[in-house]
Design an enzyme around this catalytic site. Structure first.
Site, PDB file in Angstrom:
ATOM      1  N   ASP A 123       0.839  -1.194   0.000  1.00 29.55           N
ATOM      2  CA  ASP A 123       0.000   0.000   0.000  1.00 29.55           C
ATOM      3  C   ASP A 123       0.882   1.255   0.000  1.00 29.55           C
ATOM      4  OD1 ASP A 123      -3.091   0.747   0.536  1.00 29.55           O
ATOM      5  OD2 ASP A 123      -1.863   2.058   1.787  1.00 29.55           O
ATOM      6  N   ASP A 249      -7.470  -8.682  -3.866  1.00 31.91           N
ATOM      7  CA  ASP A 249      -7.472  -7.248  -3.586  1.00 31.91           C
ATOM      8  C   ASP A 249      -8.024  -6.505  -4.794  1.00 31.91           C
ATOM      9  OD1 ASP A 249      -7.112  -4.709  -2.620  1.00 31.91           O
ATOM     10  OD2 ASP A 249      -4.975  -4.634  -3.075  1.00 31.91           O
ATOM     11  N   HIS A 278      -6.543  -7.013   0.785  1.00 32.14           N
ATOM     12  CA  HIS A 278      -5.606  -5.903   0.623  1.00 32.14           C
ATOM     13  C   HIS A 278      -4.525  -5.949   1.695  1.00 32.14           C
ATOM     14  CE1 HIS A 278      -4.148  -2.021  -0.628  1.00 32.14           C
ATOM     15  NE2 HIS A 278      -4.282  -1.554   0.594  1.00 32.14           N
TER      16      HIS A 278
END
Length: 310
Positions: A123, A249, A278
């Site tokens: 991320d 994800d 995720h």
């Protein structure tokens, strides 16, 4: 710049989090001092495996990876980005920019004298971590990217637009519930509470609030030029560069192909797909630790390590 600091008692007795805090002072361009927190576990004579979290989590996301790596005799370092975890939190949303985050973590990296690094980034840990690789390529021995990207003015998607709209408009940002919703498994009540711990109230969440709006997915976003310059460095990065995206994800699905096509170091290694959502560190921590252990063990001994053993 006004700065908030989460009280220490908020972090007492968290599930599966026995790690001692370490702090590094960094300084913003305006002179403001900020304290960045990290954990550093395992033998200090081992090459550092740097675990960088994203939005809206903190180093707690990597707790099981840290535990597994240290059992394998590896050194694991997991910082909290500014605005998250035990790191300081600028109080105004406008205090947070992509370039400030890169500058803060660059200062942290240099002050901790980290070299020969194996990076695992997910991320926003990738959006910032890959900028560190581009700024200090000689400090990194290998990279593993998971559920992340380095956007240069494109990349809008329906799933991301929904997340952006939610994050900017919901009255209370439910951190623990977001981590639960972004994981394939159901988090326990104690785990959700640990993700909420850094944020006593909404005033502490300005960094978490603004992150989705800072992702440079349009040409008008800030940091497009800086990310293009970073890609120019990554396109010459020939050290091992592994993609380990998850299979469930919706936001980053397919993002690994860009790295595999553009980074030279990605063409000489085996890639993997992990099971999970995720927040893949919640779903496949053992697989991540095994991957990082094998990757670190496959690398040549650095010149500094060789001198220490003479």
């Amino acid at each position: 710049m006004d700065v908030l600091r989460t009280p220490d008692e908020r972090f007492e007795g968290l599930a599966d989090w026995p790690y001692a805090p370490r702090y590094t002072p960094v300084f913003d361009a305006d002179g403001t001092a900020l304290r960045i927190h990290h954990v550093d576990e395992g033998p200090k004579d081992q090459r550092p495996i740097l675990l960088m979290h994203g939005e809206p989590s903190w180093a707690y996301l990597n707790r099981h990876v840290i535990a597994d790596l240290t059992k394998r005799g590896r050194r694991a370092i997991a910082p909290d980005l500014v605005g998250f975890g035990r790191s300081d939190k600028p109080a105004a949303r406008t205090d947070y920019t992509y370039e400030r985050h890169v500058a803060w973590m660059s200062d942290w990296l240099v002050r901790n004298e980290l070299t020969d690094i194996v990076l695992f980034c997910q991320d926003w840990g990738g959006l910032i971590g890959l900028r560190l690789v581009a700024a200090f390529p000689d400090r990194f021995a290998a990279v593993v990217v998971s559920n992340t990207g380095l956007p240069i003015g494109v990349g809008k998607s329906e799933a991301f637009e929904a997340w952006l709209n939610f994050s900017q408009n919901v009255p209370e940002l439910p951190i623990g519930l977001l981590l639960n919703g972004g994981s394939a498994r159901e988090l326990t009540e104690a785990e959700r509470a640990a993700y909420d711990a850094p944020f006593p109230d909404e005033t502490y969440k300005e960094g978490a609030r603004i992150f989705p709006a800072l992702v440079p997915i349009t040409p008008e976003h800030a940091s497009v030029a800086e990310n293009k310059a970073a890609w120019a460095v990554l396109e010459r990065f020939d050290k091992p560069f592994v993609t380990a995206f998850s299979d469930a994800d919706p936001i980053t699905r397919g993002g690994e192909t860009v790295f595999q096509a553009r980074v030279p170091g990605a063409k000489t290694v085996a890639h993997t797909t992990l099971k999970g959502g995720h927040f893949v560190q919640e779903d496949s921590p053992g697989e991540i630790a095994a991957l990082l252990d094998a990757l670190a063990g496959s690398l040549p001994v650095s010149s500094s390590d060789a001198l220490e053993t003479v």
